[in-house]
Motif scaffolding. Structure first.
Motif, short mmCIF file in Angstrom:
data_model
loop_
_atom_site.label_atom_id
_atom_site.label_comp_id
_atom_site.label_asym_id
_atom_site.label_seq_id
_atom_site.Cartn_x
_atom_site.Cartn_y
_atom_site.Cartn_z
N PRO A 174 1.44 -1.35 0.39
CA PRO A 174 -0.26 0.18 -0.20
C PRO A 174 1.42 1.21 -0.04
N GLN A 175 2.21 1.46 0.74
CA GLN A 175 2.59 2.41 0.54
C GLN A 175 3.47 2.41 -0.28
N ILE A 176 4.11 1.69 -0.86
CA ILE A 176 4.59 1.46 -3.12
C ILE A 176 3.96 2.37 -3.35
N MET A 177 2.03 1.97 -3.52
CA MET A 177 1.70 2.37 -4.88
C MET A 177 1.27 4.02 -3.95
N ALA A 178 1.10 4.13 -2.87
CA ALA A 178 0.89 5.40 -2.34
C ALA A 178 2.03 6.69 -2.93
N VAL A 179 3.11 6.17 -3.20
CA VAL A 179 4.70 6.66 -2.92
C VAL A 179 4.30 6.84 -5.03
#
Length: 510
Positions: free
Chosen positions: A176-181
């Motif tokens: 989730p953090q990778i995609m948000a970034v």
């Protein structure tokens, strides 16, 4: 004879609770994990985290748009020092409302349908931004996209943790953090290059594409087996786990472990039960982490990244600086995803908080001791309206704020960014996971709204260094909180983590 017939099943279904020697349990678990087929699991996670891509895209939308709207020819759309902070911060207010509603949505609709539901306000919000004819449409569009972000923030980590197995849950929990970034990075890139040929409104139009892809893919993905069991749908839960793990694997053993854990829990949480340490301890830990994560200043820095670089007059153009920071953030989250299941959660949290502490302290001291350029101009200019300051001669000391910000984002993305979301989904008890995850998101985004709303006024009143020194103090508190309160969950099943909070025996997490 009857007892001996049942004994293998008991040993099989209770491996999480150490009813047979630990070495044998580890051997069986490792053999099972090696036998799994993860392709479908990865596909389900990818479909879900497209919602995080949209969240990251919408979160930093003001960064390139605020300068454009400050110079907009139409008075109805032009932002000033009073309206610019609202345009930047009202997203987080919508996210808090989204987290609040998810306390019901997660348990009523389920994790998957909650994620799909977020597409409706998200698409409508982007449409409002793309077709805005006045300030109210801009703010409403930000509120709607923020609401959708709050729903996905509370639903996607829970969905991923419940469909994943311990062997890859740390890696997938960072997705989730990778995609948000990645969503933020795409926004920065489009903000730089799209305007060469198209109007700023097309940034909002571009945000509609991942929303459509998310809904289409999730139509073919299963619900969480744990949620289906909580609804009494045992056959569907078994079918879901079979689809996720592969037909040729011993998924029935994992299914029995989950089912055994479900039998020990009531359907709903009563107020009296909240006094039980089994419930309130993990909720306080998860909520405390979300609170401290936002107090570290990450949302303020991301939302006002380009104006901050304008203020500190770094060598590169702010648009390139923002994209560079986005690349650093993306690579750091990827490193965390790879190392989380090897190094563990706590060590990454310690390193993350230490890097954020040094970076914020460096930024604050630099701004305080290094004379700002344009002294007469900056003293009378807001952070948001500093977009048109005249150019200064190249001074390489202005690399310091760029490097400090890059290291701050790197530190955040390696630990306190992805791990707070992962731990929230891991340690919250299943019987309260839907409600508690929504509560944590509410705490997170109300804190972010307060900070984002008062960031610009604080900068104008006290100077840019004061917020960064405050963020440094919070980062020191993050180190203490990690050492005193956060358990290590690497390699543990959700049932083992629940057993730790239920009994207080650390042997379940060793």
């Amino acid at each position: 004879m009857e007892r001996s017939d049942r004994e293998p099943l008991v040993r099989k279904t209770s491996s999480s609770y150490h009813t047979f020697p630990e070495s044998a349990a580890r051997r069986l678990d490792s053999e099972y994990l090696r036998s799994l087929h993860n392709k479908r699991l990865y596909l389900a996670v990818f479909a879900a985290v497209l919602g995080n891509f949209s969240f990251g895209f919408a979160l930093v939308y003001p960064s390139p748009v605020i300068p454009a709207l400050e110079a907009h020819p139409s008075p109805a759309l032009r932002l000033d020092q009073h309206t610019a902070p609202w345009f930047g911060s009202v997203f987080t207010l919508g996210a808090a409302a989204g987290g609040l509603s998810t306390m019901l949505l997660n348990d009523c609709l389920g994790r998957k349908l909650s994620i799909m539901f977020s597409a409706l306000p998200l698409a409508l919000g982007y449409a409002m931004l793309a077709g805005a004819q006045g300030l109210w449409m801009l703010l409403l569009g930000r509120v709607l996209t923020g609401y959708a972000g709050g729903v996905t923030s509370a639903s996607i980590p829970v969905y991923i943790s419940e469909i994943s197995h311990p062997g890859v849950r740390g890696m997938l929990g960072a997705c989730p953090q990778i995609m948000a970034v990645l969503g933020s990075l795409v926004l920065y890139a489009l903000g730089k290059y799209l305007w060469l040929v198209l109007d700023w409104r097309w940034l909002a139009v571009a945000g509609e594409l991942p929303v459509l892809a998310m809904v289409l893919l999730l139509c073919f993905m299963p619900n969480s087996p744990r949620f289906l069991l909580s609804q009494g749908k045992e056959d569907e839960a078994l079918g879901s786990l079979c689809w996720l793990r592969g037909e040729g694997t011993d998924y029935t053993r994992e299914y029995e472990e989950i089912k055994d854990s479900m039998r020990k829990q009531s359907r709903r949480v009563s107020c009296a039960e909240l006094k039980d340490p089994f419930l309130y301890k993990p909720i306080l830990i998860a909520g405390g982490m979300r609170f401290l994560q936002q107090l570290s200043g990450v949302t303020c820095i991301l939302v006002y990244l380009q104006p901050i670089f304008k203020k500190t007059s770094v060598i590169l153009e702010p648009e390139y600086d923002a994209a560079l920071v986005g690349l650093v953030r993306l690579s750091s989250v990827a490193i965390a995803a790879v190392s989380m299941d090897k190094a563990g959660r706590k060590i990454l949290l310690f390193v993350s908080a230490g890097v954020m502490l040094v970076s914020n302290l460096t930024m604050g001291l630099y701004i305080h001791f290094v004379p700002a350029p344009h002294n007469g101009t900056v003293a009378n200019t807001t952070l948001g309206s500093s977009a048109n300051l005249p150019a200064e001669p190249t001074n390489y000391i202005t690399l310091i704020p760029l490097l400090a910000t890059m290291f701050f984002i790197m530190g955040y993305a390696m630990g306190w960014g992805p791990i707070t979301w992962l731990l929230m989904s891991e340690i919250l008890p299943l019987k309260a996971r839907g409600v508690a995850s929504g509560l944590c998101v509410v705490v997170s985004w109300l804190t972010a709204f307060t900070l984002t709303q008062f960031f610009l006024p604080a900068v104008n009143a006290f100077g840019l260094e004061v917020p960064f020194l405050f963020f440094a103090v919070i980062s020191a508190g993050n180190i203490l909180f990690t050492g005193c309160c956060v358990p290590e969950t690497k390699g543990r099943s959700l049932e083992q983590i629940e057993a730790f909070f239920r009994t207080g025996r650390r042997s379940f997490l060793r």
